[in-house]
Enzyme design. Structure first.
Site, PDB file in Angstrom:
ATOM      1  N   LYS A 186       0.845  -1.201   0.000  1.00 48.16           N
ATOM      2  CA  LYS A 186       0.000   0.000   0.000  1.00 48.16           C
ATOM      3  C   LYS A 186       0.879   1.250   0.000  1.00 48.16           C
ATOM      4  CE  LYS A 186      -3.422   2.428   2.724  1.00 48.16           C
ATOM      5  NZ  LYS A 186      -4.318   2.441   3.878  1.00 48.16           N
ATOM      6  N   GLU A 192      10.573  -4.656   4.616  1.00 48.99           N
ATOM      7  CA  GLU A 192      10.693  -6.058   4.191  1.00 48.99           C
ATOM      8  C   GLU A 192      10.419  -6.188   2.695  1.00 48.99           C
ATOM      9  OE1 GLU A 192       8.955  -4.884   6.712  1.00 48.99           O
ATOM     10  OE2 GLU A 192       8.970  -6.226   8.447  1.00 48.99           O
ATOM     11  N   ARG A 245      -5.227  -4.595   5.962  1.00 46.38           N
ATOM     12  CA  ARG A 245      -5.860  -5.866   6.371  1.00 46.38           C
ATOM     13  C   ARG A 245      -7.259  -6.032   5.801  1.00 46.38           C
ATOM     14  NH1 ARG A 245      -4.816  -2.172  10.148  1.00 46.38           N
ATOM     15  NH2 ARG A 245      -6.458  -1.347  11.488  1.00 46.38           N
ATOM     16  N   GLU A 330      -4.762  -6.341  14.771  1.00 47.93           N
ATOM     17  CA  GLU A 330      -4.258  -5.034  14.351  1.00 47.93           C
ATOM     18  C   GLU A 330      -5.392  -4.009  14.384  1.00 47.93           C
ATOM     19  OE1 GLU A 330      -0.767  -4.465  11.501  1.00 47.93           O
ATOM     20  OE2 GLU A 330      -2.413  -3.868  10.226  1.00 47.93           O
ATOM     21  N   LYS A 470       8.862  -0.264  14.220  1.00 51.71           N
ATOM     22  CA  LYS A 470       9.462   0.043  12.911  1.00 51.71           C
ATOM     23  C   LYS A 470      10.575   1.066  13.064  1.00 51.71           C
ATOM     24  CE  LYS A 470       5.469  -0.592   9.849  1.00 51.71           C
ATOM     25  NZ  LYS A 470       4.539   0.089   8.952  1.00 51.71           N
TER      26      LYS A 470
HETATM   27  O1  F6P Z   1       2.214  -3.960   9.960  1.00 48.50           O
HETATM   28  C1  F6P Z   1       1.820  -2.679   9.643  1.00 48.50           C
HETATM   29  C2  F6P Z   1       1.321  -2.551   8.249  1.00 48.50           C
HETATM   30  O2  F6P Z   1       1.213  -1.203   7.967  1.00 48.50           O
HETATM   31  C3  F6P Z   1       0.001  -3.282   7.977  1.00 48.50           C
HETATM   32  O3  F6P Z   1      -1.090  -2.556   8.390  1.00 48.50           O
HETATM   33  C4  F6P Z   1       0.082  -3.484   6.502  1.00 48.50           C
HETATM   34  O4  F6P Z   1      -0.850  -4.420   6.044  1.00 48.50           O
HETATM   35  C5  F6P Z   1       1.519  -3.928   6.365  1.00 48.50           C
HETATM   36  O5  F6P Z   1       2.233  -3.135   7.298  1.00 48.50           O
HETATM   37  C6  F6P Z   1       2.116  -3.799   5.001  1.00 48.50           C
HETATM   38  O6  F6P Z   1       2.106  -2.469   4.570  1.00 48.50           O
HETATM   39  P1  F6P Z   1       2.267  -2.088   3.043  1.00 48.50           P
HETATM   40  O7  F6P Z   1       1.156  -2.727   2.295  1.00 48.50           O
HETATM   41  O8  F6P Z   1       2.209  -0.603   3.008  1.00 48.50           O
HETATM   42  O9  F6P Z   1       3.597  -2.613   2.578  1.00 48.50           O
END
Ligand code: F6P
Length: 507
Positions: A186, A192, A245, A330, A470
């Site tokens: 998103k 990661e 989510r 979450e 984070k």
């Molecule tokens: O773990 C936190 C979070 O922001 C989740 O809410 C989300 O689904 C995940 O990290 C991955 O985030 P992104 O889709 O922005 O990589």
């Protein structure tokens, strides 16, 4: 919900002495506590909820104005007030004419399904790897696994962890020239995901293959994806108003589209849409997500049972507990209400689980005789998958036996062999495990989570609790890079110094 309402509900909950007595007192209990909606049969009769408590809970649903809250969410009002955002996941699967966000989502979905179909028909692609984490992984991975019999596209694998072992295993046996990578994020900034994306880009490029022909992205930040190196025609966008989510029905579902095809993916969305309309329009007592939420709320907040085991009696639903961990924990794992005030009652339960019957031979001992009462949610299907009908009958026989044994227990003089019973459980039976039913189940869980959050007074759509870890990870990563522990991390400073010494000795 104010303190008096909570007190009243707790008083009522305290009166429900035992599930056995609730059955004995009301011959119509099974009927009253059973509900059918969108192909899901829900049996809540073995919950510790009396008719009086149910009435009080339904009165609270009215007081908290759950119906109006659903309406505001579906209308695109800014209900995620702590982040000043709309909550738009239902628009991702609504008819395009429903509102402006549904129309935008339909445009992106058409682009994504056209791309998915082109990938499915390409003879030069053997495998697709989705790189994403949290909501950009769990929903699509769970759905791809659940819809295994519908999977007629290329191999689809999921990589989420920063641990190189995850990507190493996913790449095993694959040819970089014949593999497509979807970077699902998103924000397009997640550590990661971006690290793993860099690694696969290097892997593909090193093979002499043009990376831009082997990638796609699903994101709410298309500019960042473009700047990173994904061609514009392969960037599929969804709204920032869709929480990670809650994003399975958006273009984050691209790997599922590739696995099962457009027609089946549309069926998944149809199941979600029908559950959406049911949640919006059904009266609270007949409303599956609302009734489901009331059982989870009763167990976690009123009876203060801190965990819930979700046990799919369907091996293909094995990732449902992991999906629900993020969705529920979450969303509702908060200690402060949406108004900023500290909460004086419990919020999210710990969600955990593994498929049955495997769980029976692992943790069910504790569920039956342990000192901690764990509510159990059984999920399965009426129809068997494949031809082994006997296996399915045995699976369901075990499910029903466990539901009975947990609730009714068994008395004997021998304390070692005594089962206290009175352990609340619910059974959810899908007609069959197909895209439509899975969509209905996922939307049911999404709406139940929101209703639980509204009853608890929390904002189910933000997740500030993940931020501290984070930022501290960044500080620790800098320390490792410099070879010098950061003095600000006082409680882990000696550990970091020990690690850095060990690392130096090894290099
Ligand atoms: O773990 C936190 C979070 O922001 C989740 O809410 C989300 O689904 C995940 O990290 C991955 O985030 P992104 O889709 O922005 O990589």
């Amino acid at each position: 919900m104010n303190a008096d309402q909570l007190q009243n509900l707790r008083l009522q909950a305290g009166k429900s002495e035992s599930i056995a007595k609730l059955f004995a007192a009301d011959s119509s209990r099974s009927e009253k506590f059973t509900l059918d909606a969108c192909g899901i049969h829900a049996d809540f009769s073995r919950q510790l909820i009396s008719s009086e408590l149910l009435d009080a809970l339904l009165a609270t649903v009215a007081d908290v104005r759950i119906g109006a809250k659903f309406a505001a969410m579906f209308a695109g009002d800014v209900i995620n007030t702590t982040e000043n955002r709309r909550v738009l996941h239902t628009a991702m699967r609504a008819e395009p004419s429903a509102n402006e966000w549904a129309a935008q989502a339909a445009v992106q979905r058409e682009r994504a399904t056209a791309f998915a179909e082109s990938v499915r028909s390409r003879s030069d692609i053997d495998a697709v790897i989705n790189i994403g984490i949290g909501g950009s992984d769990l929903g699509p991975a769970m759905a791809t696994r659940a819809l295994r019999p519908f999977h007629d596209g290329p191999i689809v694998r999921f990589v989420s962890n920063i641990d190189a072992a995850d990507l190493d295993a996913a790449l095993e046996g694959l040819d970089p020239a014949r593999t497509l990578f979807i970077v699902s994020s998103k924000t397009f900034t997640t550590l990661e995901t971006m690290h793993n994306a860099e690694r696969v880009r290097a892997w593909v490029s090193a093979s002499g293959t043009d990376w831009t022909t082997r990638c796609a992205a699903a994101t709410a930040h298309p500019k960042e994806a473009l700047a990173w190196g994904i061609p514009a025609d392969k960037i599929f966008e969804f709204s920032g108003g869709v929480g990670g989510r809650y994003s399975l029905s958006s273009v984050i579902g691209l790997p599922v589209m590739i696995a099962i095809g457009t027609e089946n993916f549309n069926e998944l969305l149809r199941g979600m849409r029908e559950m959406d309309l049911h949640a919006l329009n059904a009266s609270p007592a007949m409303n599956l997500p609302v009734m489901h939420a009331l059982t989870w709320f009763t167990n976690a907040v009123l009876l203060q049972l801190p965990t819930v085991a979700v046990v799919p009696y369907s091996h293909d639903l094995s990732r449902v507990p992991a999906f629900l961990q993020q969705l529920v924990m979450e969303s509702n794992g908060k200690g402060v209400g949406i108004d900023g005030e500290e909460l004086v009652h419990g919020t999210s339960p710990v969600v955990w689980g593994e498929p049955g019957t495997n769980g029976q031979h692992a943790f069910f001992q504790m569920l039956h005789q342990g000192t901690q009462v764990v509510p159990v949610e059984f999920v399965s299907t009426v129809e068997p998958l494949g031809n082994d009908v006997v296996a399915h009958d045995l699976l369901i026989a075990n499910l029903i036996a466990q539901a009975e044994a947990l609730a009714s227990g068994s008395t004997t003089e021998d304390t070692q062999r005594r089962f206290p019973g009175n352990r609340p459980n619910t059974v959810l039976l899908l007609e069959r495990l197909d895209p439509y039913s899975l969509g209905a189940l996922v939307a049911m869980y999404e709406h139940s989570t929101a209703v639980q959050g509204w009853l608890m007074g929390v904002n189910s759509f933000d997740q500030f609790g993940v931020e501290l870890g984070k930022s501290m990870a960044q500080i620790a990563a800098n320390a490792i890079e410099k070879g010098e522990a950061d003095t600000a991390q006082t409680m882990t400073h000696p550990l970091m110094e020990w690690f850095l010494r060990r690392r130096q000795n090894k290099s």
